[in-house]
Each structure stands twice: as C-alpha cells, then as structure tokens.
Scaffold this motif. Structure first.
Motif, mmCIF file in Angstrom:
data_model
loop_
_atom_site.group_PDB
_atom_site.id
_atom_site.type_symbol
_atom_site.label_atom_id
_atom_site.label_comp_id
_atom_site.label_asym_id
_atom_site.label_seq_id
_atom_site.Cartn_x
_atom_site.Cartn_y
_atom_site.Cartn_z
ATOM 1 N N VAL A 1 0.903 -1.258 -0.030
ATOM 2 C CA VAL A 1 -0.032 -0.084 -0.048
ATOM 3 C C VAL A 1 0.938 1.185 0.114
ATOM 4 N N GLN A 2 0.749 2.011 -0.659
ATOM 5 C CA GLN A 2 1.691 2.977 -1.297
ATOM 6 C C GLN A 2 1.423 4.420 -0.245
ATOM 7 N N ASN A 3 -0.033 4.551 0.017
ATOM 8 C CA ASN A 3 -0.472 5.976 0.726
ATOM 9 C C ASN A 3 -1.021 5.534 2.252
ATOM 10 N N PRO A 4 -0.068 4.776 3.060
ATOM 11 C CA PRO A 4 -0.747 4.220 4.281
ATOM 12 C C PRO A 4 -1.577 5.539 5.239
ATOM 13 N N SER A 5 -2.230 5.055 5.934
ATOM 14 C CA SER A 5 -2.947 6.006 6.959
ATOM 15 C C SER A 5 -3.220 5.418 8.280
ATOM 16 N N ASP B 1 -7.043 1.051 7.245
ATOM 17 C CA ASP B 1 -6.004 -0.009 7.337
ATOM 18 C C ASP B 1 -6.673 -1.252 7.104
ATOM 19 N N ALA C 1 -7.216 -1.689 3.426
ATOM 20 C CA ALA C 1 -6.042 -1.817 2.900
ATOM 21 C C ALA C 1 -5.820 -3.408 2.978
ATOM 22 N N ASN D 1 -5.228 1.895 -8.203
ATOM 23 C CA ASN D 1 -5.929 2.971 -7.212
ATOM 24 C C ASN D 1 -7.174 2.410 -6.726
ATOM 25 N N ASN E 1 -10.313 3.350 -4.268
ATOM 26 C CA ASN E 1 -11.161 4.467 -3.393
ATOM 27 C C ASN E 1 -12.342 3.592 -2.939
#
Length: 67
Positions: A15-19, A25, A28, A58, A60
């Motif tokens: 996962v390139q854009n973790p949060s 989480d 993802a 991508n 979303n």
C-alpha cells in the motif's frame, strides 16, 4: 504489485499511501488479501507481459457505491 509470467503475484502487494485511520487499514488489508487470493491471473496474455508485469491499482472505497 508485480506479477510473474504465470500470473502469480511476486512478493506481497504494498500500500503506497498508508493512513493511521483504522478503517483505512482494514480496507487496505482486505484489498491486499483480495489480490493475493485471486491469483493466479492466468487470463493475462503472456506476449504482453511487459505491459502487465508491474501493476498499480488505485482503490478508493468511497467509489464502491453509487450514491
């Protein structure tokens, strides 16, 4: 994530854009699990391997449902 010529996943998708959001989480992890469980992607044409050997998807979750 990368794919081998036989359509199997190389390693584990990243996962390139973790949060830090717990919902992000969980989503993802589910997306990565889906990529892993759906292999091998044998429908991909071997003669076009250079086009699909490295994939960026991508995702979303807000786009999953039409409102």
């Amino acid at each position: 994530f990368g794919l081998n010529l036989d359509g199997s996943v190389t390693g584990v998708p990243v996962v390139q854009n973790p949060s830090a959001d717990p919902l992000f989480d969980a989503t993802a992890r589910s997306a990565v699990a889906a990529v892993m469980e759906c292999q091998t992607y044998s429908f991909l044409p071997p003669d076009k391997y250079d086009l699909w050997k490295d994939l960026i998807i991508n995702f979303n979750p807000n786009m999953m449902f039409d409102s």
